[in-house]
Design a protein around this motif. Structure first.
Motif, short mmCIF file in Angstrom:
data_model
loop_
_atom_site.label_atom_id
_atom_site.label_comp_id
_atom_site.label_asym_id
_atom_site.label_seq_id
_atom_site.Cartn_x
_atom_site.Cartn_y
_atom_site.Cartn_z
N LEU A 110 35.98 34.96 22.34
CA LEU A 110 35.48 35.27 21.01
C LEU A 110 34.79 36.62 20.98
O LEU A 110 34.45 37.13 19.92
N SER A 111 34.61 37.22 22.13
CA SER A 111 34.06 38.58 22.20
C SER A 111 35.16 39.62 22.00
O SER A 111 34.89 40.81 21.89
N HIS A 112 36.39 39.18 21.92
CA HIS A 112 37.54 40.06 21.75
C HIS A 112 38.02 39.95 20.30
O HIS A 112 38.00 38.88 19.71
N ASP A 113 38.48 41.07 19.73
CA ASP A 113 38.89 41.03 18.32
C ASP A 113 40.04 40.07 18.06
O ASP A 113 40.08 39.40 17.03
N MET A 114 40.98 39.94 18.97
CA MET A 114 42.08 39.00 18.75
C MET A 114 41.56 37.56 18.77
O MET A 114 42.03 36.72 18.01
N GLY A 115 40.58 37.28 19.63
CA GLY A 115 40.01 35.94 19.68
C GLY A 115 39.12 35.64 18.49
O GLY A 115 39.25 34.59 17.84
N PHE A 116 38.22 36.58 18.17
CA PHE A 116 37.26 36.34 17.09
C PHE A 116 37.88 36.49 15.71
O PHE A 116 37.82 35.58 14.89
N VAL A 117 38.48 37.65 15.45
CA VAL A 117 39.05 37.91 14.12
C VAL A 117 40.40 37.23 13.97
O VAL A 117 40.64 36.48 13.02
N GLY A 118 41.30 37.49 14.93
CA GLY A 118 42.67 37.02 14.81
C GLY A 118 42.82 35.51 14.87
O GLY A 118 43.64 34.94 14.14
#
Length: 174
Positions: A110-118
């Protein structure tokens, strides 16, 4: 990513300093390790933050800072407005055309944009009443995926996932 706790602590310290963080909410197992962050109060997810200002946010003001991973250089923060976050989420929803019974499954941090946003924000927004009015999200701890990559595929099968995402190295591992 399996780095030494000292390296992780240094990274989080730098990000908190750069972003002017005053409070940090994290998994309870990391509270002790991060409790010595300079000028930052660290709380577990289960803790209700005291004296939190609850005022409306301006959608055009920077309210989210996405940091690069630091894998190729020192992490850099990119300030994003709520409008920019919403545009990203809406673009994904417009392309995926989610349905009420959709199940998203992710191991992405969730610290990564794909995990959090995507994965997280998009799944939650798409499941809301404004779009499809239902859906599910299965989150796998990234460490579990790295220990046993087939956990991701097994979870997708077990929960009948209709949406997932991963970078190429994740596909290679699985």
């Amino acid at each position: 990513r399996g780095s030494a706790i000292e390296d992780y602590f240094g990274l989080v310290t730098e990000i908190c300093r750069t972003a002017g963080v005053q409070s940090l909410v994290t998994d309870a197992k990391y509270v002790y390790a991060l409790s010595e962050l300079p000028s930052v109060a660290v709380y577990p997810f289960e803790f209700e933050l005291p004296n939190v200002r609850r005022s409306p946010l301006e959608s055009s003001s920077a309210s989210f800072v996405q940091f690069t991973s630091g894998s190729t250089s020192h992490p850099k923060g990119v300030p994003l407005t709520l409008d920019e976050l919403a545009s990203n989420v809406l673009a994904i929803i417009d392309r995926l055309l989610p349905r009420p019974a959709d199940v998203s499954c992710s191991w992405l941090p969730l610290s990564h944009d794909m995990g959090f946003v995507g994965m997280l924000l998009t799944s939650l927004c798409a499941a809301g009443q404004r779009w499809v009015g239902g859906g599910s999200l299965v989150l796998i701890q990234p460490e579990e995926f790295l220990r046993r990559p087939e956990t991701w595929i097994d979870s997708c099968a077990q929960y009948h996932a209709t949406m997932t995402a991963a970078p190429n190295f994740g596909l290679d591992l699985a």
